[in-house]
Design an enzyme around this catalytic site. Structure first.
Site, PDB file in Angstrom:
ATOM      1  N   PRO A 189       0.816  -1.219   0.000  1.00 36.44           N
ATOM      2  CA  PRO A 189       0.000   0.000   0.000  1.00 36.44           C
ATOM      3  C   PRO A 189       0.849   1.267   0.000  1.00 36.44           C
ATOM      4  O   PRO A 189       0.380   2.340  -0.313  1.00 36.44           O
ATOM      5  CB  PRO A 189      -0.813  -0.112   1.309  1.00 36.44           C
ATOM      6  CG  PRO A 189      -0.756  -1.543   1.672  1.00 36.44           C
ATOM      7  CD  PRO A 189       0.571  -2.046   1.193  1.00 36.44           C
TER       8      PRO A 189
ATOM      9  N   ARG B 268      -1.036  -9.551 -21.012  1.00 33.11           N
ATOM     10  CA  ARG B 268      -1.967  -9.413 -22.138  1.00 33.11           C
ATOM     11  C   ARG B 268      -1.456  -8.412 -23.169  1.00 33.11           C
ATOM     12  O   ARG B 268      -1.909  -8.410 -24.311  1.00 33.11           O
ATOM     13  CB  ARG B 268      -3.353  -9.012 -21.668  1.00 33.11           C
ATOM     14  CG  ARG B 268      -3.434  -7.636 -21.041  1.00 33.11           C
ATOM     15  CD  ARG B 268      -4.762  -7.397 -20.377  1.00 33.11           C
ATOM     16  NE  ARG B 268      -5.873  -7.418 -21.307  1.00 33.11           N
ATOM     17  CZ  ARG B 268      -6.220  -6.382 -22.084  1.00 33.11           C
ATOM     18  NH1 ARG B 268      -5.521  -5.271 -22.042  1.00 33.11           N
ATOM     19  NH2 ARG B 268      -7.249  -6.484 -22.896  1.00 33.11           N
TER      20      ARG B 268
ATOM     21  N   ASP C  29      -7.560  -1.434 -27.732  1.00 37.06           N
ATOM     22  CA  ASP C  29      -7.363  -0.055 -28.210  1.00 37.06           C
ATOM     23  C   ASP C  29      -8.368   0.884 -27.547  1.00 37.06           C
ATOM     24  O   ASP C  29      -8.025   1.951 -27.097  1.00 37.06           O
ATOM     25  CB  ASP C  29      -7.569   0.003 -29.732  1.00 37.06           C
ATOM     26  CG  ASP C  29      -6.423  -0.690 -30.431  1.00 37.06           C
ATOM     27  OD1 ASP C  29      -5.412  -0.936 -29.733  1.00 37.06           O
ATOM     28  OD2 ASP C  29      -6.540  -1.019 -31.601  1.00 37.06           O
TER      29      ASP C  29
END
Ligand SMILES: NC(=O)c1ccc(NC2CCCC2)nc1
Length: 246
Positions: free
Chosen positions: A89, A154, A169
Site C-alpha cells: 500500500p 496481455r 485499443d
C-alpha cells in the site's frame, strides 16, 4: 518477457498465470512466469522465513536472509537486468501507463510480502520500485502480483488476437470503456442501440468514442482532466453532455 515472482504461495501464482490470455501467452512462449519460494532458501530445520518485529508489537516480519538468497538465485537464473518490484500500500498507484512501460521490459520480478511485510533493510537494498494496486490492505502481495502479470502479460505482442486487440485499443486511450452488447438484439432487458446494428463503422466508432468520453466525464472526471481532447472528442463530449443535461 520473463516475470519472476518471489512468493510463499507459488502454486497460487502459477495458477493465476496459467489461465486465459496469460496462460496462452505462456504456451506461445510470449511470456514466462517463474516462481521462487523463500522457504526453499531458509536454512534452519523449520524453514523459518519470518521473525519477531523489532520494537515489539503484533505480527511477524519476513526475514532478510532467506529473501537475499532467494533473490540471488532468481537474478542468476536468467539474463539480467531484473527490475524488482515490491507490492505494498506504500507503493505508487499502478496505472495503465505504468503497465505499458513494464510490458516493454525484458524481465521484471515481483516480490510478494506476507505477515506485516518485509524487513526494510532488504527493501532498501534490493527493490527498484514499490507499487500499489489500490488504497486497501491485503494479506499478501500475491494479488497485486497477479494483477501486474495479467495487465502486462496481455500486452505482449501476439497475446491478444485481432478481436481482443480492438477492445484493448478502446481502453488504452485513457478513457473508460464504452458499453458492450451481444445478441439477442431485442431482449426483455431492453434493446441494443440502433447504431451498432447499422453496419456504419464510422458511426459506430463515433458512438463508442462518445460513450467512452461521456462515461469518463460522469464517473471519472479526474481521468478526463489528465487528457487533452482533440476536436472530434470535444464535439462528441459536448453532444453527450447536452443530451445528458436534458
Ligand atoms: N494495495 C496493494 O497493492 C497491497 C499490496 C500488498 C499488501 N499487503 C502485503 C504487503 C506486506 C505484507 C502484506 N496489501 C495491499
Amino acid at each position: 518477457m520473463r516475470i519472476d515472482v518471489v512468493t510463499l504461495f507459488p502454486d497460487f501464482m502459477r495458477q493465476c498465470a496459467a489461465v486465459g490470455v496469460v496462460g496462452r501467452a505462456q504456451q506461445r512462449e510470449l511470456l514466462q512466469v517463474q516462481t521462487w519460494n523463500p522457504r526453499d532458501y531458509a536454512t534452519d530445520n523449520y524453514r523459518t522465513v519470518d521473525g519477531r518485529t523489532c520494537g515489539g508489537g503484533p505480527g511477524m516480519v519476513m526475514l532478510i536472509e532467506p529473501l537475499r538468497k532467494t533473490l540471488e538465485a532468481m537474478r542468476e537464473a536468467a539474463p539480467k537486468p531484473v527490475h524488482l518490484i515490491y507490492l505494498s500500500p506504500q507503493g505508487a498507484r499502478l496505472t495503465q501507463g505504468r503497465v505499458e512501460a513494464l510490458a516493454e521490459m525484458p524481465r521484471i520480478a515481483l516480490l510478494c510480502g506476507r505477515y506485516e511485510g518485509v524487513d526494510e533493510r532488504l527493501l532498501a537494498h534490493e527493490v527498484d520500485e514499490e507499487l500499489s494496486i489500490g488504497d486497501y490492505v491485503l494479506s499478501g502481495g500475491e494479488l497485486g502480483a497477479a494483477v501486474i502479470i495479467d495487465a502486462v502479460g496481455r500486452l505482449q505482442e501476439g497475446a491478444l488476437n485481432d478481436a481482443q486487440s480492438a477492445e484493448q485499443d478502446s481502453f488504452s486511450n485513457g478513457l473508460l470503456d464504452c458499453p458492450h452488447y451481444a445478441k439477442p438484439v431485442h431482449d426483455a432487458l431492453g434493446d441494443v442501440p440502433e447504431v451498432l446494428l447499422s453496419g456504419d463503422h464510422a458511426a459506430i466508432r463515433r458512438w463508442r468514442l462518445k460513450q467512452s468520453l461521456g462515461r469518463t466525464w460522469l464517473r471519472r472526471p479526474d481521468l478526463l482532466a489528465q487528457r487533452a481532447l482533440d476536436k472530434e472528442s470535444r464535439a462528441l463530449l459536448d453532444e453527450f453532455r447536452r443530451e445528458h443535461a436534458q
